[in-house]
Design a protein around this motif. Structure first.
Motif, short mmCIF file in Angstrom:
data_model
loop_
_atom_site.label_atom_id
_atom_site.label_comp_id
_atom_site.label_asym_id
_atom_site.label_seq_id
_atom_site.Cartn_x
_atom_site.Cartn_y
_atom_site.Cartn_z
N UNK B 24 0.84 -1.20 0.00
CA UNK B 24 0.00 0.00 0.00
C UNK B 24 0.87 1.25 0.00
N UNK B 25 1.95 1.23 0.82
CA UNK B 25 2.85 2.38 0.89
C UNK B 25 3.48 2.65 -0.48
N UNK B 26 3.80 1.56 -1.19
CA UNK B 26 4.45 1.71 -2.50
C UNK B 26 3.47 2.15 -3.59
N UNK B 27 2.23 1.67 -3.51
CA UNK B 27 1.30 1.86 -4.64
C UNK B 27 0.23 2.93 -4.44
N UNK B 28 -0.12 3.20 -3.18
CA UNK B 28 -1.30 4.06 -2.94
C UNK B 28 -0.95 5.48 -2.51
N UNK B 29 0.34 5.74 -2.37
CA UNK B 29 0.72 7.08 -1.94
C UNK B 29 0.31 7.40 -0.52
N UNK B 30 0.27 6.38 0.33
CA UNK B 30 -0.01 6.62 1.76
C UNK B 30 1.23 6.30 2.57
N UNK B 31 1.33 6.92 3.74
CA UNK B 31 2.36 6.52 4.69
C UNK B 31 1.75 5.46 5.60
N UNK B 32 2.64 4.63 6.16
CA UNK B 32 2.17 3.52 7.01
C UNK B 32 2.86 3.61 8.37
N UNK B 33 2.05 3.42 9.42
CA UNK B 33 2.60 3.32 10.78
C UNK B 33 2.19 1.96 11.33
N UNK B 34 3.17 1.06 11.45
CA UNK B 34 2.89 -0.30 11.92
C UNK B 34 3.01 -0.36 13.44
#
Lengths: 345, 345
Positions: B24-34
């Motif tokens: 998702x981070x690579x394709x959707x232009x969102x940042x991710x906080x795991x």
């Protein structure tokens, strides 16, 4: 054995019930008593190649027909000479061993309760369709006769469903499950919690084989229970959801198989198998839905029944009458109340 | 936009949520906080070919994991340093725009209600899955957050479901139906009868497009409604029954296609089409189930989610956050109470 058939009930009446009943008379060794407008029934018989009434078939004239627009609770009184009312009265008088109708479910339920009466001690009659699942089929009880239920009704449904599964599906010790929103004890609303306790007591007394709460998914995809007990509201939602999902799936499958020339070729190769596949989910294979808790056998055939479905409904009526499920219920009805008594004590 | 993802929730954690979030981070232009155990998350990243934490991805350490065996109502307090609790707290603090978890539904519901809080005036949060039907898909609300409902809850579900269908499914004027055991007004139990009246009033006031009672069969096989409103008990039965029927059907289809050498050949010819066919009924295509009525976006991913399902759940979270459904609800919450006031007046 004589099966009384409502010749005027259902979307395809009178031809489909007459044709199905006729085939049953020829193949199943039962006699048939058709109720309805004599002229119309004779017309159907002629259409089917019979200039006279065939051997083993009788007609009882009834001038009226209960329509879907009639008030279900009053239809039986408003139309005392309807094919349904006349058929039930004949059953009551011992002129036949079971009654089959594809007429209005609500009207049939009210009329059967008023004319034939419930088995003494049974609080509510229940509609018990046979539903396909992963291991074959299961009895769903109730699917809409009584929307709002008490825990005691569900206990009685469990017993009645178990006798039906024994006699009609031939399962010696049916596994009874309670339809719920989780498998663990304590799930659901007050109704399910209290029913769970009553069913557990009946299980501990060795009277039914209660296996606990069952979710809709496992009931179908695993075939975990032979009898699925629930209130009429939830059971109706369950049944119609299964029907809707089957219809959607069948439709999508058909779309896929007609989707391209290559797919059409593959579909031709699969033709016989697809027939078998559809048969597995086809309600006309079962016949109809038994009304349990009534003192004599009454079978509700699906409103859209074709001749084959009526034939199967007559076969089902024969089996239910032979099995004497009402006798089983009557003989054990004290236990169905006792368990409640114990709980209240 | 930043999506917080519970890296420890679900049957396939931590690998599946980490892999899905990464994509998702690579394709959707969102940042991710795991959120979760840093060591384990780093292990997954390495397994996926990342020796360091990739750009756009952060980790917030949480030492505990809420298990399915934990008490849902207390898990959030009993395990204050769980990946779920930590994730929700970060959302509350504004460190992200939405939260995705495949952990225990009950625990997530309790924790979200306690940490994030409901929108002021909303009586109960609801779980709103997107369910396939004949015309595409519909929003089912509620599917199990609140088993026992009042008519007012159902009215609120109707509004919330309609905003969700507008923003998430892109339907300008969603058709709202009440799941019931008959299409005619007056069907069902007290709950459905009273909810029917409230929904009719809201329709007449021009606030929702209420189309009346819908049976389970037509909801699926005709796609009559875009939003199907029901109490959590019935909605849960409905959803799981659809899932069970789909599983049974898929299984039977597979059996058929492997049933003979000829059938296997046909199956090969159909291969691509069968893939499309299955995709239509595959819950991992949707992502997850939105918790509506909570002031910030929370998405419950399916417990069995694979990486692709997590990817879709993040995409769904992004869309829900962008749509500001909570804002829609908050802006209109007075109407959802007013209707009740009018009725009581």
């Amino acid at each position: 054995m004589k099966i009384i058939v409502d010749a005027m009930g259902g979307d395809n009446a009178p031809l489909a019930p007459v044709e199905g009943a006729l085939r049953a008379a020829q193949e199943l060794g039962v006699e048939i008593l058709l109720t309805g407008r004599t002229e119309e029934i004779l017309g159907c018989l002629e259409q089917l190649g019979h200039k006279t009434i065939p051997k083993g078939v009788e007609i009882a004239h009834a001038s009226q027909v209960i329509e879907m627009s009639d008030n279900p609770a009053r239809a039986f009184k408003d139309k005392p000479d309807s094919s349904m009312t006349v058929g039930l009265k004949l059953l009551k008088e011992g002129r036949g061993d079971a009654f089959v109708s594809a007429g209005s479910t609500g009207a049939l339920l009210s009329a059967a309760t008023l004319v034939i009466k419930r088995i003494r001690g049974i609080r509510r009659a229940a509609l018990a369709p046979v539903v396909p699942n992963a291991t074959g089929s299961m009895v769903l009880i109730d699917c809409g006769a009584t929307a709002e239920c008490t825990p005691e009704y569900l206990l009685q449904f469990a017993y009645m469903g178990a006798y039906y599964a024994q006699r009609f599906l031939g399962i010696p010790q049916p596994r009874v499950g309670l339809l719920n929103i989780g498998a663990e004890p304590g799930k659901g609303m007050e109704l399910q919690k209290q029913a769970f306790d009553l069913l557990t007591q009946a299980h501990e007394a060795g009277r039914i084989h209660f296996i606990g709460n069952i979710e809709g998914r496992e009931a179908i995809s695993q075939g975990e229970a032979d009898v699925l007990v629930t209130d009429g509201f939830t059971g109706n939602i369950f049944l119609k959801t299964v029907e809707g999902a089957a219809a959607l799936f069948n439709h999508a499958l058909k779309d896929m198989l007609l989707g391209s020339a290559k797919n059409k070729m593959a579909a031709l190769m699969l033709k016989n198998s697809i027939g078998e596949f559809k048969k597995r989910f086809d309600s006309s294979e079962i016949g109809g839905t038994a009304l349990l808790g009534i003192s004599q056998p009454v079978i509700k055939a699906h409103g859209s029944s074709n001749a084959y479905a009526f034939y199967n409904a007559v076969r089902q009526a024969q089996k239910v009458a032979q099995g004497d499920i009402a006798g089983d219920i009557a003989a054990n009805v004290e236990h169905m109340k006792l368990a409640v008594g114990r709980k209240e004590a």
